[in-house]
Design a protein around this motif. Structure first.
Motif, PDB file in Angstrom:
ATOM      1  N   PHE A  42     -11.846  -8.204 -11.795  1.00  0.00           N
ATOM      2  CA  PHE A  42     -12.006  -8.308 -10.347  1.00  0.00           C
ATOM      3  C   PHE A  42     -12.773  -9.577  -9.969  1.00  0.00           C
ATOM      4  O   PHE A  42     -12.495 -10.220  -8.958  1.00  0.00           O
TER       5      PHE A  42
ATOM      6  N   PHE B 187     -10.402 -12.400 -10.226  1.00  0.00           N
ATOM      7  CA  PHE B 187      -9.449 -12.348  -9.117  1.00  0.00           C
ATOM      8  C   PHE B 187     -10.086 -12.869  -7.825  1.00  0.00           C
ATOM      9  O   PHE B 187      -9.453 -13.608  -7.053  1.00  0.00           O
ATOM     10  N   GLU B 188     -11.340 -12.488  -7.565  1.00  0.00           N
ATOM     11  CA  GLU B 188     -12.043 -12.990  -6.379  1.00  0.00           C
ATOM     12  C   GLU B 188     -12.213 -14.506  -6.453  1.00  0.00           C
ATOM     13  O   GLU B 188     -12.086 -15.210  -5.444  1.00  0.00           O
TER      14      GLU B 188
ATOM     15  N   LYS C  50      -4.266 -10.941   0.920  1.00  0.00           N
ATOM     16  CA  LYS C  50      -4.904 -10.499  -0.318  1.00  0.00           C
ATOM     17  C   LYS C  50      -4.194  -9.308  -0.948  1.00  0.00           C
ATOM     18  O   LYS C  50      -4.104  -9.197  -2.176  1.00  0.00           O
ATOM     19  N   LEU C  51      -3.708  -8.377  -0.116  1.00  0.00           N
ATOM     20  CA  LEU C  51      -3.043  -7.186  -0.649  1.00  0.00           C
ATOM     21  C   LEU C  51      -1.773  -7.566  -1.399  1.00  0.00           C
ATOM     22  O   LEU C  51      -1.494  -7.042  -2.485  1.00  0.00           O
TER      23      LEU C  51
ATOM     24  N   LEU D  77      -2.783  -9.227  -4.646  1.00  0.00           N
ATOM     25  CA  LEU D  77      -3.272  -8.209  -5.578  1.00  0.00           C
ATOM     26  C   LEU D  77      -2.120  -7.483  -6.252  1.00  0.00           C
ATOM     27  O   LEU D  77      -2.135  -7.245  -7.463  1.00  0.00           O
ATOM     28  N   THR D  78      -1.085  -7.148  -5.461  1.00  0.00           N
ATOM     29  CA  THR D  78       0.074  -6.444  -6.005  1.00  0.00           C
ATOM     30  C   THR D  78       0.747  -7.242  -7.111  1.00  0.00           C
ATOM     31  O   THR D  78       1.228  -6.687  -8.098  1.00  0.00           O
TER      32      THR D  78
ATOM     33  N   VAL E 267      -1.256  -6.929 -10.732  1.00  0.00           N
ATOM     34  CA  VAL E 267      -1.501  -5.661 -11.415  1.00  0.00           C
ATOM     35  C   VAL E 267      -0.202  -5.167 -12.016  1.00  0.00           C
ATOM     36  O   VAL E 267       0.892  -5.488 -11.515  1.00  0.00           O
TER      37      VAL E 267
ATOM     38  N   TYR F 275      -0.261  -0.279 -10.232  1.00  0.00           N
ATOM     39  CA  TYR F 275       0.232  -0.339  -8.854  1.00  0.00           C
ATOM     40  C   TYR F 275       0.501   1.060  -8.279  1.00  0.00           C
ATOM     41  O   TYR F 275       0.369   1.279  -7.069  1.00  0.00           O
TER      42      TYR F 275
ATOM     43  N   TYR G 132      -6.191  -4.374   1.944  1.00  0.00           N
ATOM     44  CA  TYR G 132      -6.751  -4.860   0.681  1.00  0.00           C
ATOM     45  C   TYR G 132      -8.032  -4.102   0.328  1.00  0.00           C
ATOM     46  O   TYR G 132      -8.253  -3.729  -0.828  1.00  0.00           O
TER      47      TYR G 132
ATOM     48  N   ILE H 198      -8.776  -1.986  -3.164  1.00  0.00           N
ATOM     49  CA  ILE H 198      -9.870  -2.327  -4.063  1.00  0.00           C
ATOM     50  C   ILE H 198     -10.806  -1.142  -4.271  1.00  0.00           C
ATOM     51  O   ILE H 198     -11.282  -0.878  -5.383  1.00  0.00           O
TER      52      ILE H 198
END
Length: 484
Positions: free
Chosen positions: A27, A30-31, A43-44, A47-48, A51, A56, A65, A69
């Motif tokens: 995480f 990723f940030e 961001k959502l 993120l998809t 993963v 998912y 998002y 998280i």
């Protein structure tokens, strides 16, 4: 820059020991990656893309998002258990080949989860006594139950430990004294067995849980074994009693010669009682958990499928569309017979606060029963599965089995508060029916009398009350008159 900071696809197992560490590191990367992107990225969506399909599934329905998280954080970072963390710290020892610097750093890391804070000298003393008490316990099962608490003060720990110890002793008492009580009705044991060794076996049962291989009673010298000079009814060999002879027959009929109607072992029905508050006390951070699917051997798969169909036929489970999903476990008892169990430790048990309803104290129960001359013991058939579940509680019990999702319609074994809820129901049943000289410890009922007439009257009242409530029980085990 984007290529340098691009994180790997996240595909960690939420059940692994390093799940929290893997999530926190990923995480953070990723940030870092998001922070260097220009504009206002979605961001959502990003993120998809980072993963795995398995991960998912947990966030497929998320629309923001932040929500996604939070779900992943709750899934991979388990709640801190202060009691268990302090136990690990107190029992951590330097490992072979481990340097002093590495050992000290390991202790500091363990201390991070211990929730140390400023307290008074008295509070510090109580915490130290609590930690030492848990570490020094002889019983691994009691220690395990105590370590399941997230927080625990000294007095609560002591009360819980005493309750667990009483339950343990009571269970051992029923196990140890059960076989001798059954002797008069056992079809596998001949009627000319000498009583003296058997009474000695009962005495020895109070000090050991080991069983004799030849007769099945508590451990004793071979020279005093009641089966030493007997012939097995199953193999015709000398020196032991038959085992599992019942499996060869479709039913067992016991003729007592009494005037009352016969006792019939009937099918499992639903007990006529108000469904218990099984999940009345849940922690504020509760959220649905879908435990990872497990792999089974081909033999276990066949057993799971057969057991699932049996539970469906008996109306104990039904199809489910619950967001919860526990996993089944195939266990074996002391006779190596397979049993199907549900592992709720990863799902609803994580969020269930303990029901503090007390179990009967074994020493007090023994003192009460000792006042009578005659008593009978009856055990309830699949006790929990006779008790109905509230409609709103069914989804919490969902589990994966045989390629589908099911949930219980009756109280399942393995949930945190199954034991206290069932004991409360049995105590209420005895009180409401005004049953005298009757004592219940979970699914084992003892009906007593000061003489045969009083005992028979109390037993008949229990059987009539059980019939009104739809309580299903196995055949009456025995009526026993202790020597005067």
């Amino acid at each position: 820059m984007d290529r340098i900071l691009r994180p790997e696809r996240f595909d960690a197992d939420s059940n692994s020991e390093n799940a929290a560490k893997a999530w926190k590191h990923w995480f953070k990367t990723f940030e870092n990656f998001i922070s260097v992107l220009t504009g206002e990225p979605n961001k959502l969506c990003i993120l998809t893309n980072f993963v795995s399909p398995k991960v998912y599934e947990s966030i497929a329905d998320c629309t923001t998002y932040e929500t996604a998280i939070k779900i992943l954080g709750d899934l991979y970072v388990k709640p801190k258990n202060e009691i268990f963390a302090r136990h690990l710290l107190a029992t951590r020892r330097q490992e072979p080949g481990e340097s002093l610097d590495t050992y000290l750093q390991a202790l500091k890391t363990l201390a991070n989860d211990c929730n140390f804070k400023s307290v008074t000298a008295e509070a510090y003393r109580d915490e130290y006594i609590r930690d030492s008490f848990i570490s020094g316990l002889l019983s691994p099962s009691i220690r395990q139950r105590l370590l399941e608490n997230k927080t625990l003060d000294l007095q609560t720990m002591h009360d819980q430990a005493r309750a667990l110890e009483s339950a343990q002793k009571n269970s051992e008492s029923y196990t140890l004294h059960g076989p001798p009580t059954l002797t008069p009705q056992s079809a596998a044991v001949k009627s000319d067995i000498r009583p003296e060794p058997l009474m000695e076996t009962i005495d020895s049962a109070s000090t050991t849980t080991a069983k004799c291989f030849f007769c099945g009673y508590a451990k004793h010298p071979r020279s005093r074994c009641p089966a030493r000079d007997e012939t097995c009814n199953k193999c015709d060999k000398r020196g032991h009693f038959a085992k599992d002879f019942q499996q060869k027959h479709s039913s067992v009929i016991l003729k007592y010669g009494g005037d009352l109607p016969p006792l019939v072992l009937c099918g499992l029905t639903t007990l006529r009682t108000e469904p218990p508050q099984l999940f009345a006390n849940l922690s504020p951070d509760i959220h649905p958990v879908a435990a990872k699917s497990r792999r089974y051997s081909s033999d276990d798969k066949k057993f799971i499928a057969a057991e699932t169909q049996r539970l469906l036929r008996e109306g104990i489970i039904e199809k489910s569309n619950s967001p919860w999903r526990a996993q089944v476990v195939v266990t074996k008892d002391e006779n190596h017979k397979k049993r199907l169990a549900i592992d709720y430790s990863e799902t609803i048990n994580r969020f269930t606060l303990q029901d503090s309803y007390p179990l009967p104290r074994i020493d007090e129960t023994v003192d009460k029963i000792a006042q009578y001359q005659v008593f009978s013991t009856i055990d309830l058939r699949s006790a929990y599965h006779q008790v109905p579940l509230k409609e709103d509680d069914k989804s919490y019990t969902a589990f994966e089995s045989d390629g589908s999702l099911y949930q219980f319609t009756r109280v399942p074994f393995g949930v945190t508060n199954g034991v206290p809820c069932f004991q409360r129901i049995m105590d209420s049943f005895i009180e409401e029916e005004k049953l005298t000289d009757t004592f219940a410890y979970l699914d084992d009922i003892t009906i007593c009398g000061r003489d045969q007439k009083e005992h028979d009257h109390n037993l008949q009242r229990f059987l009539e009350a059980a019939k009104r409530k739809n309580i299903v029980y196995n055949e009456n085990k025995c009526t026993f008159s202790p020597p005067k």
